[in-house]
Design a protein around this motif. Sequence first.
Motif, short mmCIF file in Angstrom:
data_model
loop_
_atom_site.label_atom_id
_atom_site.label_comp_id
_atom_site.label_asym_id
_atom_site.label_seq_id
_atom_site.Cartn_x
_atom_site.Cartn_y
_atom_site.Cartn_z
N ASN A 44 -17.65 25.54 171.69
CA ASN A 44 -18.96 25.06 172.12
C ASN A 44 -19.35 25.66 173.47
O ASN A 44 -20.52 25.92 173.72
CB ASN A 44 -18.98 23.53 172.22
N ILE A 45 -18.38 25.90 174.31
CA ILE A 45 -18.66 26.49 175.62
C ILE A 45 -18.87 28.00 175.48
O ILE A 45 -19.86 28.54 175.95
CB ILE A 45 -17.52 26.18 176.61
N LYS A 46 -17.95 28.68 174.84
CA LYS A 46 -18.01 30.14 174.75
C LYS A 46 -19.21 30.64 173.94
O LYS A 46 -19.74 31.72 174.22
CB LYS A 46 -16.73 30.69 174.13
N LEU A 47 -19.65 29.88 172.96
CA LEU A 47 -20.73 30.32 172.09
C LEU A 47 -22.11 29.83 172.53
O LEU A 47 -23.10 30.08 171.85
CB LEU A 47 -20.46 29.88 170.64
N ASN A 48 -22.18 29.17 173.66
CA ASN A 48 -23.43 28.66 174.19
C ASN A 48 -23.68 29.34 175.53
O ASN A 48 -22.93 29.12 176.49
CB ASN A 48 -23.35 27.13 174.34
N LYS A 49 -24.71 30.17 175.60
CA LYS A 49 -24.93 31.01 176.78
C LYS A 49 -24.95 30.24 178.11
O LYS A 49 -24.25 30.62 179.05
CB LYS A 49 -26.21 31.83 176.60
N PRO A 50 -25.71 29.14 178.22
CA PRO A 50 -25.70 28.42 179.51
C PRO A 50 -24.32 27.88 179.87
O PRO A 50 -23.94 27.86 181.04
CB PRO A 50 -26.69 27.28 179.30
N PHE A 51 -23.56 27.42 178.87
CA PHE A 51 -22.22 26.91 179.15
C PHE A 51 -21.25 28.04 179.48
O PHE A 51 -20.42 27.91 180.37
CB PHE A 51 -21.67 26.11 177.97
N SER A 52 -21.36 29.14 178.75
CA SER A 52 -20.42 30.25 178.97
C SER A 52 -20.57 30.85 180.36
O SER A 52 -19.62 31.38 180.92
CB SER A 52 -20.57 31.32 177.89
N LYS A 53 -21.77 30.75 180.95
CA LYS A 53 -21.98 31.23 182.32
C LYS A 53 -21.16 30.45 183.33
O LYS A 53 -20.91 30.92 184.43
CB LYS A 53 -23.46 31.12 182.70
N LYS A 54 -20.73 29.25 182.96
CA LYS A 54 -19.98 28.40 183.87
C LYS A 54 -18.48 28.70 183.85
O LYS A 54 -17.74 28.12 184.64
CB LYS A 54 -20.21 26.92 183.51
N ILE A 55 -18.04 29.58 182.96
CA ILE A 55 -16.61 29.89 182.88
C ILE A 55 -16.23 30.75 184.09
O ILE A 55 -16.75 31.85 184.26
CB ILE A 55 -16.27 30.64 181.57
N PRO A 56 -15.33 30.26 184.95
CA PRO A 56 -14.92 31.05 186.11
C PRO A 56 -14.14 32.28 185.66
O PRO A 56 -13.41 32.25 184.67
CB PRO A 56 -14.00 30.11 186.89
N SER A 57 -14.28 33.36 186.41
CA SER A 57 -13.54 34.59 186.11
C SER A 57 -12.05 34.34 186.16
O SER A 57 -11.55 33.60 187.02
CB SER A 57 -13.87 35.68 187.14
N ASN A 58 -11.36 34.96 185.23
CA ASN A 58 -9.90 34.90 185.17
C ASN A 58 -9.33 33.48 185.07
O ASN A 58 -8.24 33.22 185.54
CB ASN A 58 -9.28 35.61 186.39
N LYS A 59 -10.08 32.58 184.48
CA LYS A 59 -9.59 31.21 184.30
C LYS A 59 -9.52 30.90 182.82
O LYS A 59 -10.42 31.23 182.05
CB LYS A 59 -10.55 30.20 184.96
N GLU A 60 -8.44 30.26 182.43
CA GLU A 60 -8.30 29.79 181.06
C GLU A 60 -8.95 28.41 180.95
O GLU A 60 -8.77 27.56 181.83
CB GLU A 60 -6.81 29.69 180.71
N LEU A 61 -9.71 28.21 179.88
CA LEU A 61 -10.37 26.92 179.70
C LEU A 61 -9.33 25.84 179.39
O LEU A 61 -8.35 26.08 178.70
CB LEU A 61 -11.41 27.00 178.58
N LYS A 62 -9.57 24.65 179.96
CA LYS A 62 -8.64 23.54 179.81
C LYS A 62 -9.39 22.33 179.24
O LYS A 62 -9.88 21.48 179.98
CB LYS A 62 -8.04 23.17 181.16
N PRO A 63 -9.46 22.26 177.90
CA PRO A 63 -10.19 21.15 177.29
C PRO A 63 -9.34 19.88 177.20
O PRO A 63 -8.11 19.94 177.22
CB PRO A 63 -10.49 21.67 175.88
N ILE A 64 -10.03 18.77 177.10
CA ILE A 64 -9.38 17.49 176.81
C ILE A 64 -10.37 16.70 175.95
O ILE A 64 -11.58 16.76 176.18
CB ILE A 64 -8.99 16.73 178.10
#
Length: 170
Positions: free
Chosen positions: A70-90
């Motif tokens: 949901n984050i990676k495939l949604n442009k506004p959300f994907s912009k929030k992914i910090p560089s070189n960080k692995e996503l940590k869902p819960i």
Amino acid sequence: MKKMPEEKINTDTQEISQQKVREWKSVYEKYRSTLNVNSKSTLELIEYLKQKYTLKEEASEEFNNVVINNIKLNKPFSKKIPSNKELKPIVFTIQNEGNAKTLCENQEEVYSACSIVVGMEFETGCVFVEGSSELTDEITVFKGLDEDDINNYYLVANYVRCLKKYNLID
């Protein structure tokens, strides 16, 4: 997340009318200058939910992948992914007891056979709710707006709608 019964899936999509977009922009123009960045962290949101509802953590890879996609495939959300960080869902399901009974009893018909699920991600602060519009609105008010959200006319209009719903703004 829990698979919805086939007969309840609506594959129609609606276009947003220009009138609706104008309304959102009007709300944005009216309220933007009175709002501040006030976003709560994922940990703060988890603590808030734990104080109010009984949560069950869902540690399955399937649940976590839904949040990540949901984050990676949604442009506004994907912009929030910090560089070189692995996503940590819960992911949590809200248990149908205590304060959650009202949420569960008032679920929209399309969600009547589904659990209320809250997916969050620590690096982006993104939150997703499935199964309860009421909980979505409650979380919107609690979570607030981050630096990106406060400049998005739709998100500001939705935030203001939620604040008005709970009589927190005129």
